[in-house]
Design an enzyme around this catalytic site. Structure first.
Site, PDB file in Angstrom:
ATOM      1  N   ASP A 158       0.882  -1.162   0.000  1.00 24.74           N
ATOM      2  CA  ASP A 158       0.000   0.000   0.000  1.00 24.74           C
ATOM      3  C   ASP A 158       0.927   1.221   0.000  1.00 24.74           C
ATOM      4  O   ASP A 158       1.369   1.693   1.037  1.00 24.74           O
ATOM      5  CB  ASP A 158      -0.892  -0.012   1.245  1.00 24.74           C
ATOM      6  CG  ASP A 158      -1.846   1.177   1.313  1.00 24.74           C
ATOM      7  OD1 ASP A 158      -1.634   2.154   0.561  1.00 24.74           O
ATOM      8  OD2 ASP A 158      -2.792   1.130   2.118  1.00 24.74           O
ATOM      9  N   GLU A 251       1.514   2.203  13.364  1.00 25.73           N
ATOM     10  CA  GLU A 251       0.416   2.196  12.391  1.00 25.73           C
ATOM     11  C   GLU A 251      -0.713   1.400  13.038  1.00 25.73           C
ATOM     12  O   GLU A 251      -0.895   0.204  12.779  1.00 25.73           O
ATOM     13  CB  GLU A 251       0.878   1.566  11.069  1.00 25.73           C
ATOM     14  CG  GLU A 251      -0.072   1.833   9.911  1.00 25.73           C
ATOM     15  CD  GLU A 251      -1.055   0.711   9.705  1.00 25.73           C
ATOM     16  OE1 GLU A 251      -2.033   0.650  10.496  1.00 25.73           O
ATOM     17  OE2 GLU A 251      -0.873  -0.083   8.793  1.00 25.73           O
ATOM     18  N   GLU A 260      -9.980  -3.404  15.325  1.00 28.01           N
ATOM     19  CA  GLU A 260      -8.875  -4.176  15.907  1.00 28.01           C
ATOM     20  C   GLU A 260      -8.426  -3.635  17.256  1.00 28.01           C
ATOM     21  O   GLU A 260      -7.647  -4.265  17.955  1.00 28.01           O
ATOM     22  CB  GLU A 260      -7.674  -4.280  14.952  1.00 28.01           C
ATOM     23  CG  GLU A 260      -8.005  -5.032  13.671  1.00 28.01           C
ATOM     24  CD  GLU A 260      -6.834  -5.119  12.714  1.00 28.01           C
ATOM     25  OE1 GLU A 260      -5.867  -4.333  12.848  1.00 28.01           O
ATOM     26  OE2 GLU A 260      -6.881  -5.980  11.832  1.00 28.01           O
ATOM     27  N   HIS A 409      -5.318   0.246   1.371  1.00 30.01           N
ATOM     28  CA  HIS A 409      -5.828  -1.080   1.737  1.00 30.01           C
ATOM     29  C   HIS A 409      -6.947  -0.983   2.772  1.00 30.01           C
ATOM     30  O   HIS A 409      -7.601  -1.990   3.070  1.00 30.01           O
ATOM     31  CB  HIS A 409      -4.683  -1.973   2.265  1.00 30.01           C
ATOM     32  CG  HIS A 409      -4.264  -1.687   3.668  1.00 30.01           C
ATOM     33  ND1 HIS A 409      -3.491  -0.590   4.008  1.00 30.01           N
ATOM     34  CD2 HIS A 409      -4.490  -2.354   4.825  1.00 30.01           C
ATOM     35  CE1 HIS A 409      -3.262  -0.609   5.310  1.00 30.01           C
ATOM     36  NE2 HIS A 409      -3.866  -1.666   5.829  1.00 30.01           N
TER      37      HIS A 409
END
Length: 501
Positions: A158, A251, A260, A409
């Site tokens: 990405d 990230e 998440e 992505h």
């Protein structure tokens, strides 16, 4: 501790539709209140003068259904020869209240353990923050996924993502030169290598999955940088570092920014490792939202349930499950890239400041919505995307996932209503986006959109058309097609609704 905890929780109450003792029949049920105190949970029904007090460290609380739960506490008689259980069944007004209650229970327990004392004054056992809020099966799958090179390659390829991180670091060498850096959730170690290239004094790459071994191998293969990078296998909630960090880099973004639940680990790392004057890359995130119209998408989702309308499937009538299947397909957020011309109102955004926010603020995110429709059309739901800011001393750089910008992505996310609403140009659209974290490392999404009816009587504001949906961010529909050009209706004109950086 009791004073500070009680002060924080004294106003946390939940109105209950009914409260009934486990030993009584259903006819004895009456409305009541569940109230959190410094000592635990207090449940009182209108039919009883004395409330029941539950020690949340020992009580057992289970869900019986989408709006019903049971609270049980153990006890024993004076002679200690027999034990007994007492408890109540409680019912909430809706699923959202029930979810929020169980989230509050977990948060109460967590905060008591963090402060180090149980209500009776004994020391709490040291248990990882991560283990307290995430179910083991979810964590196992999560770390297995990110422990595979093919998934790391997907992220590395990405180029919007990776290139923006590289630019943000290199353009702000002054922030990294001679500084100690912690890479939170280092993965392949690429951000640690960027930080070392920018002149970092030392980089601690913290990675909990098996990818830590690959990171060591990759870093060792770059010997000019490897001497200033240490890979530490473990979770940021658990590991210890020999020194404080001047820079945190990570990230931690998932779909809709928060999926998440790694942002919580990022904030925990800030509290554990970052110096008071340290910087975070990124430091701010924004969730952007706008209503959209997309008849093609709506029909596509609705048609998925047509299978269940068969009345003679090998002699079996499938129609009893059609309604459930229909709602099930609409409970999946759609992840894809869409044409920004599908947006029917200028977007709004909600800010998450990673440098200041508390971890607990990510357990429940409540966003009031208000838009003004630019065109007359059917509103099929709410479109969402995010961006993050690298607030360097030299250059400020944004990483955006906005529609119309180069696709990442992460793509974009859309919550589709099973019952669209109709609006006219200039009409106000209001609503609420409510995200409640769950222990599968994601969120339950509650969306409501409302608009005043167009016509006689609407000026008084007494007539509303409203549509709501409940979605699981953990289980999206990965449509992920490239944006298509849609024909515009006669009353629609292209609007530059999304500003991209």
């Amino acid at each position: 501790m009791a004073d500070s905890l009680g002060q924080k929780w004294k106003n946390r109450e939940f109105n209950l539709s009914s409260v009934s003792n486990l030993s009584s029949d259903a006819s004895s049920a009456s409305p009541g209140i569940a109230r959190f105190t410094s000592d635990g949970l207090q449940i009182q029904s209108e039919s009883q003068q004395i409330p029941l007090n539950f020690d949340l460290q020992t009580a057992q609380i289970f869900k019986l259904g989408s709006v019903q739960s049971v609270c049980i506490m153990e006890g024993s008689d004076v002679s200690k020869t027999a034990s007994y259980s007492t408890g109540v069944t409680i019912q909430f007004k809706n699923e959202e209240e029930c979810e929020a209650f169980h989230s509050a229970v977990q948060q109460w327990i967590k905060e008591v353990n963090v402060q180090g004392n149980l209500p009776n004054g004994t020391l709490a056992t040291s248990k990882s923050k991560f283990d307290e809020k995430i179910e083991p099966s979810s964590a196992k799958m999560y770390f297995h996924y990110y422990g595979q090179l093919l998934h790391q390659q997907n992220m590395l390829q990405d180029y919007v993502r990776t290139g923006t991180y590289y630019a943000a670091v290199m353009e702000n060498r002054a922030d990294f030169t001679g500084r100690v850096v912690v890479d939170v959730g280092a993965g392949s170690g690429i951000l640690s290598l960027f930080a070392a290239q920018a002149g970092a004094k030392h980089v601690y790459a913290v990675e909990a999955s098996e990818m830590a071994e690959y990171a060591r191998k990759l870093i060792a293969g770059n010997p000019k940088l490897a001497q200033r990078i240490t890979v530490i296998k473990g979770r940021v909630e658990d590991v210890e570092l020999p020194e404080k960090a001047d820079i945190l880099i990570s990230e931690p973004m998932g779909t809709l920014l928060v999926n998440e639940r790694m942002l919580e680990s990022y904030v925990i790392a800030r509290d554990r490792f970052l110096t008071p004057t340290g910087k975070m890359f990124p430091g701010v995130g924004r969730i952007h939202m706008a209503p959209f119209t997309d008849e093609y998408l709506f029909i596509e989702i609705a048609n998925k349930a047509l299978f269940w309308q068969q009345q003679n499937y090998y002699g079996v009538d499938l129609t009893p499950l059609h309604g459930t299947a229909f709602q099930g397909y609409f409970s999946q957020p759609v992840v894809d890239a869409f044409d920004p011309r599908l947006l029917i109102a200028p977007p709004m955004f909600h800010v998450l400041d990673f440098t200041k926010m508390k971890e607990e603020e990510l357990y429940e995110i409540d966003i009031p919505l208000r838009f003004i429709a630019s065109v007359g059309t059917r509103v099929h739901g709410l479109a969402c995307w995010f961006d993050v800011l690298f607030n360097g001393s030299t250059v400020q750089r944004w990483l955006t996932t906005a529609p119309g910008s180069p696709t990442t992505h992460w793509y974009q996310l859309r919550c589709v209503l099973s019952q669209p609403i109709y609006v006219m140009a200039g009409q106000e659209i209001t609503g609420r986006l409510h995200l409640i974290a769950h222990n599968a490392q994601s969120y339950t999404i509650y969306l409501t959109l409302s608009a005043k009816m167009w016509g006689p009587g609407a000026e008084q504001g007494g007539i509303l058309q409203t549509s709501s949906c409940k979605l699981d961010l953990k289980e999206p529909y990965y449509r992920m097609s490239q944006p298509q050009a849609y024909p515009l209706a006669q009353d629609q004109q292209p609007q530059p609704l999304v500003q991209t950086q």
